[in-house]
Structures are given as structure tokens and as C-alpha cells.
Enzyme design. Structure first.
Site, PDB file in Angstrom:
ATOM      1  N   PHE A 153      -9.005 -26.925  23.616  1.00  0.00           N
ATOM      2  CA  PHE A 153     -10.405 -26.800  23.199  1.00  0.00           C
ATOM      3  C   PHE A 153     -10.602 -25.752  22.117  1.00  0.00           C
ATOM      4  CE2 PHE A 153     -10.358 -23.143  26.079  1.00  0.00           C
ATOM      5  CZ  PHE A 153     -11.192 -22.252  25.413  1.00  0.00           C
TER       6      PHE A 153
ATOM      7  N   LYS B  94      -5.317 -37.062  21.313  1.00  0.00           N
ATOM      8  CA  LYS B  94      -6.114 -36.885  22.534  1.00  0.00           C
ATOM      9  C   LYS B  94      -6.654 -35.453  22.451  1.00  0.00           C
ATOM     10  CE  LYS B  94      -6.663 -35.396  26.174  1.00  0.00           C
ATOM     11  NZ  LYS B  94      -7.786 -34.439  26.438  1.00  0.00           N
TER      12      LYS B  94
ATOM     13  N   GLU C 285     -11.481 -32.608  25.793  1.00  0.00           N
ATOM     14  CA  GLU C 285     -12.730 -33.277  26.192  1.00  0.00           C
ATOM     15  C   GLU C 285     -13.917 -32.324  26.118  1.00  0.00           C
ATOM     16  OE1 GLU C 285     -10.154 -32.307  27.888  1.00  0.00           O
ATOM     17  OE2 GLU C 285     -10.525 -32.058  30.035  1.00  0.00           O
TER      18      GLU C 285
ATOM     19  N   SER D 104      -2.293 -24.774  27.536  1.00  0.00           N
ATOM     20  CA  SER D 104      -1.861 -23.689  28.426  1.00  0.00           C
ATOM     21  C   SER D 104      -0.414 -23.916  28.887  1.00  0.00           C
ATOM     22  CB  SER D 104      -2.796 -23.619  29.629  1.00  0.00           C
ATOM     23  OG  SER D 104      -2.790 -24.866  30.294  1.00  0.00           O
TER      24      SER D 104
ATOM     25  N   CYS E 139      -5.201 -18.485  20.661  1.00  0.00           N
ATOM     26  CA  CYS E 139      -3.845 -18.312  21.182  1.00  0.00           C
ATOM     27  C   CYS E 139      -3.152 -17.133  20.513  1.00  0.00           C
ATOM     28  CB  CYS E 139      -3.038 -19.570  20.941  1.00  0.00           C
ATOM     29  SG  CYS E 139      -3.002 -20.018  19.210  1.00  0.00           S
TER      30      CYS E 139
ATOM     31  N   GLU F 249      -2.939 -14.877  31.502  1.00  0.00           N
ATOM     32  CA  GLU F 249      -3.592 -15.128  30.219  1.00  0.00           C
ATOM     33  C   GLU F 249      -5.088 -15.287  30.518  1.00  0.00           C
ATOM     34  OE1 GLU F 249      -3.234 -18.954  28.253  1.00  0.00           O
ATOM     35  OE2 GLU F 249      -3.332 -17.989  26.306  1.00  0.00           O
TER      36      GLU F 249
END
Ligand code: NAD
Length: 508
Positions: A154, A178, A181, A231, A286, A393
Site C-alpha cells: 500500500f 495485483k 487493495e 512485509s 520501507c 517493524e
């Protein structure tokens, strides 16, 4: 809750929105208001099959499209992306929450990969050796794999997909994205721009959804390679599942990026960097700095400078140009991130700055943003390696400060950390910086640069639990990942050919 008159995101298959019914849908939120702003269709096996079929059917013609035709489409796509950069940034901001200028920055970094891919005729040059044996030539050809898939997180709904598909498509593959969402709109706008650029139908497809869609791609025999960013637990799952199904796979995972500040560093520069890299995009990067390693005796002075800067930050909705930091992506994520504040205190950290108290600048519309997913910049001091705030994290605006007595102690901390995505050292000592770059087990290193995201013509990727697979993203490693090399040995008959020879071919 369902969207009333909200947007409805559909899959993009074979050059157009997919008009089949969706068995499942997800809600898309505006993180600044906390309200649902639309819905997104979730793919099941039927939609995955339709996307794979479209990509498979488009592959032969796209593979055989000339390099200049492919480059031409990429150049047009680049122009369109540039023209629509702000529009895409606003779409991202409305679903992710990050401020529009930050979203425009991610589109710009994605554009760099498109520009890199525009050079595909040069990048796909193989080698040629004349006369490897008498009148025998050898050469190599780089060929595409076929249908390849990208599964993305995301936090960079435009940039991370653009680490993948410009290179994959330029190499002659067909692509299924993909996206997350949580913020699916950018991917559909990008699909429309590809179509406008003249990319043939079926070369770029988007299926929305969750694990069902991902598993459909991982198990489909016609998907030849999978690129993943997300992740670490999911990256590991993707790597293992895709490999078990015989696919080429690169899976980039999570991060815990340390910034080491040596005693001789410029502390104003270091404080600016720590605040920018810790709280930009609400820490949902990240490459965000999540651990500040202060080597004695800089800790107190650095904390003062950080506190001064954090006090001046303006938190507010992403579309307001005065906002420097927006909300987090979802309510549950905000709650989880905020739980590290009390959790850190309970485990012995000092809560130097508590972001739950930070005011949200909603201006005249303050009431509108009351239920947004807010959490202000938070600093936990005196964190140790045993605490959850250090080990997990967190992926939010929580900066942990670990105080160490020496460079060697800092290096032990980094070496013991399971992640190895990015790191930075702040120092004015070139020898120390050089030693750091040599010793540290991290894939991307900054020297007085807090977020060392490599340029498109280098490759992006971490080490250790931050990447599963052997190819990093984009750059020449991307070209390598999305192609297979064929080595050809050729002899054109001439009067000197020597007849039957059963010995192993050697050079002569
Ligand atoms: P995530 O792992 O939850 O999701 C990533 C993708 O995997 C999404 O498309 C999601 O729909 C899908 N997914 C989620 N659960 C799944 C499951 N059980 N099975 C199959 N697919 C599943 O990550 P996120 O929360 O969207 O993004 C944040 C994470 O991404 C952070 O850990 C961050 O460090 C990481 N990230 C890493 C990099 C990098 O370059 N290493 C870059 C950006 C983000």
C-alpha cells in the site's frame, strides 16, 4: 459500511475495465476523514484466469514487437505519466493519506524507471564473439519470460509497481499487477495511460484483491515469474510458494532502517535527516529511518534538536499544501502503531514525544477530519534491542532512539538485526564512512543521506530478511530478472567443414 455514490474500482483486463460481477469487494477509505470513499472488486479464480488468458494471448505479438516499437510506447507512456503526475499524486493522497507533494515524488521516482526502460534497445544487447572456434561465432540473446506478475504494497501505490512493469514490459513480457487493495486507484489510472500510449491490449492488466487473487497468480502455471514487495512474512510466503510452483521469484520484504550518528557528525544535518526520514509519509516507507543510533556523547544534543524540529511539523490532510505529514493508512494500522507508545514505556523506554497529543491542522474543516487515522510524530528514547519497539517493524511515525557507547556497539546492533534494507551513517570522517559501507550487512547504504533509494539505473533491494531471491528490483538486475539468456553457437558451412567428429566440442 458501504460507499454511497462512491467510486467503484474494477479490474483492468485486456485493455479495458472488467465488467463481470464481483463476488467479493473491499472498502477503500479516505484516511484523513476515516470514511469509506469507494469500493474495489476482489478477484477470484475466474478473474485471475481472465487476466492470465489476456496476458498469455498478448504475449506472442508483444514479444515479437520490434525494440523500437516497444521503446516508442514507453516514450509515449513517459510523456503521459509526466503530464498526469499531479493527478495520480492526488489519487494516491486520497487513499493512502500521504501529502500530495510526497505522492508526486513517488510518481517521479517511478518515472525514472520508465525512463531507464526507454533505453531497452541498448539494455537488451547480448554479447557476440567472432571466431570462438575456427569460423564459429557465439552470441547471446535475452528473451522475455512470458506472463509475469507483480504484487505490491500500500505504501507506494505508483512507485513500487513502476519498479517492476516498465522493465518487464520493455523486455517483451506481459504483466499482471495485483496492487494493494487499500489504495487501488493509481494502478487503474496508470492502466488507462498505458492504453493511451498505444500498449496493445492484454500486455498490462490489473487484478485487485487479497490473498485469493495472489494465490491464484502464484499457482497459475502460465505465470512465469513473480515480483513481490511487502512485509517480510508475506514475502517469505510468496518466495516459497512461487518457487515451489516453479516460478522465478523476487520478494522484497520489510525493514528496520538504522541511522548511525557518530560524535563528529554535523548534528543539525543529522537532526534534519532523522526527522525527515522518520516522519515523511508518516513513517510508512520501507526506507524510513525507524531506529536512530546515537553514539555517545551525541544523544542528548541530538534529542533536543529533534524535539525542536518535530514541534514545528504540521500534521494535516494530504491535499492541503501546508500539511507536512498526513494520516496513517487505516484505523487498525494507526491503533497498532500507537500501541507501541504505551508498550515502549512499559518495557522501559522514555516517551520523549507522544504523537497522540499532536494537533491535527484541519483548518476550517477541523470537524471533517475528527475521525481520520491520525498519529503525530512520536519519539521513544532509551530503546534497547530487547524491546518490541526495536524488534518489530512498526511502519508508522515512531522513531526509536538507541544510545550506544561506540561505533563497534552500533555495528553489533546492526549485525544482529534480522533486516537489512537500508541504513545511513552521519559523520564527517571519511575513513569511518568507508569502513561502514564496507562492513555493514545492508543492501542500501547512505553516507550523510538518510533515505538512500538507488537511482533507476542501479537496483533496489535489501539483504537478509528484507529480500528473498537473488535479484534486486529495476536497473540491470531487473532486466536480468525479466529475461532468459540464450547462448547460440553458429557455424555457417563452408568448404572446410570436417565431417563426423565424436569428440567433445573444443575450440580449435
Ligand atoms: P503486505 O505484506 O501486507 O501486503 C503486500 C501485498 O501482499 C498486498 O498486495 C497484499 O494484498 C498482499 N497480501 C497481504 N497478505 C497476503 C497474504 N496472506 N497472502 C498473499 N498476499 C497477501 O504489506 P503492506 O502492509 O501493503 O505494505 C507495507 C510493508 O511493505 C512493510 O512491511 C514495508 O516495509 C514493506 N515494503 C517493503 C519495500 C521494500 O522495498 N523492501 C518497499 C515498500 C514496502
Amino acid at each position: 459500511m458501504n460507499a454511497v455514490n462512491g467510486k467503484h474500482l474494477r479490474h483492468w483486463i485486456n485493455g479495458k475495465p472488467h465488467d463481470g460481477p464481483a463476488e467479493r469487494r473491499g472498502d477503500v477509505y479516505d484516511p484523513a476523514t476515516g470514511r469509506v470513499s469507494g469500493t474495489v472488486d476482489f478477484a477470484g479464480p475466474t478473474e485471475v484466469e481472465a487476466a492470465v488468458a489476456a496476458a498469455r494471448d498478448a504475449f506472442p505479438a508483444w514479444r515479437d514487437a520490434s525494440l523500437s516499437k516497444r521503446a516508442g510506447v514507453l516514450f509515449r507512456f513517459r510523456e503521459l505519466l509526466t503530464r498526469h503526475r499531479d493527478e495520480i499524486a492526488r489519487l494516491i493522497s486520497a487513499e493512502h493519506g500521504k501529502v500530495v507533494s510526497d505522492a508526486a515524488g513517488e510518481v517521479a521516482r517511478g518515472l525514472e524507471v520508465v525512463e531507464f526502460a526507454c533505453g531497452i534497445p541498448h539494455l537488451l544487447k547480448g554479447g557476440f564473439s567472432e571466431n570462438v572456434s575456427t569460423r564459429v561465432d557465439a552470441y547471446s540473446i535475452l528473451q522475455p519470460l512470458g506472463v509475469v506478475a507483480g504484487i505490491t504494497p500500500f505504501n507506494f501505490p505508483a512507485m513500487v509497481p513502476m519498479w517492476m512493469f516498465p522493465v518487464a514490459i520493455a523486455c517483451g513480457n506481459t504483466f499482471i499487477l495485483k496492487p494493494s487493495e487499500k489504495d487501488p486507484s493509481a494502478s487503474i489510472r496508470i492502466a488507462e495511460l498505458w492504453a493511451e500510449a498505444g500498449l496493445p491490449d492484454g500486455v498490462f492488466n490489473v487484478v485487485h484483491g487479497d490473498k485469493v487473487a495472489v494465490d491464484g497468480l502464484l499457482e497459475h502455471p502460465d505465470v512465469k515469474a513473480v515480483s513481490f514487495v511487502g512485509s517480510t512474512p508475506i514475502a517469505r510466503y510468496i518466495y516459497e510458494t512461487a518457487a515451489r510452483n516453479g516460478k522465478r521469484v523476487q520478494a522484497l520484504g520489510g525493514a528496520k532502517n538504522h541511522m548511525v550518528v557518530l560524535p563528529d557528525a554535523d548534528l543539525d544535518l543529522a537532526a534534519d535527516a532523522a526527522v525527515s526520514a522518520g516522519f515523511g509519509s508518516a513513517g510508512e516507507r520501507c526506507m524510513a529511518i525507524s531506529v536512530l543510533v546515537a553514539v555517545d556523547p551525541v544523544g542528548d544534543a541530538l534529542m533536543d534538536k529533534i524535539a525542536e524540529r518535530v514541534a514545528r511539523l504540521r500534521i494535516g490532510p494530504g491535499h492541503d499544501p501546508r500539511s507536512e505529514m498526513g494520516p496513517l493508512v487505516t484505523g487498525p494500522h494507526r491503533d497498532k502503531v500507537a500501541s507501541y507508545i504505551d508498550g515502549g514505556r512499559a518495557q522501559g523506554a522514555t516517551v520523549a514525544i507522544d504523537g497522540r497529543a499532536t494537533p491535527v491542522n484541519g483548518g476550517e474543516d477541523a470537524e471533517e477530519y475528527r475521525d481520520g487515522f491520525w498519529l503525530g510524530p512520536t519519539v521513544l528514547d532509551h530503546v534497547t534491542a530487547e524491546m518490541d519497539a526495536y524488534r518489530d517493524e512498526i511502519f508508522g511515525p515512531v522513531l526509536s532512539v538507541v544510545r550506544v557507547s561506540s561505533y563497534d556497539e552500533a555495528m553489533r546492533l546492526l549485525a544482529d538485526n534480522p533486516y537489512g534494507n537500508g541504513t545511513a551513517i552521519f559523520t564527517n570522517d571519511g575513513g569511518a564512512a568507508r569502513r561502514f559501507q564496507n562492513e555493514v550487512e545492508v543492501g542500501m547504504v547512505g553516507i550523510n543521506v538518510p533515505i538512500p533509494v538507488p537511482m533507476a539505473y542501479y537496483s533496489f533491494g535489501g539483504w537478509k530478511a528484507s529480500l528473498f531471491g537473488d535479484s534486486h528490483a529495476h536497473g540491470m538486475e531487473g532486466v536480468h530478472f525479466y529475461t532468459r539468456t540464450k547462448a547460440v553457437t553458429a557455424r555457417w558451412l563452408d568448404p572446410s567443414h570436417g565431417g563426423v567428429e565424436l569428440g567433445f566440442p573444443t575450440n580449435g
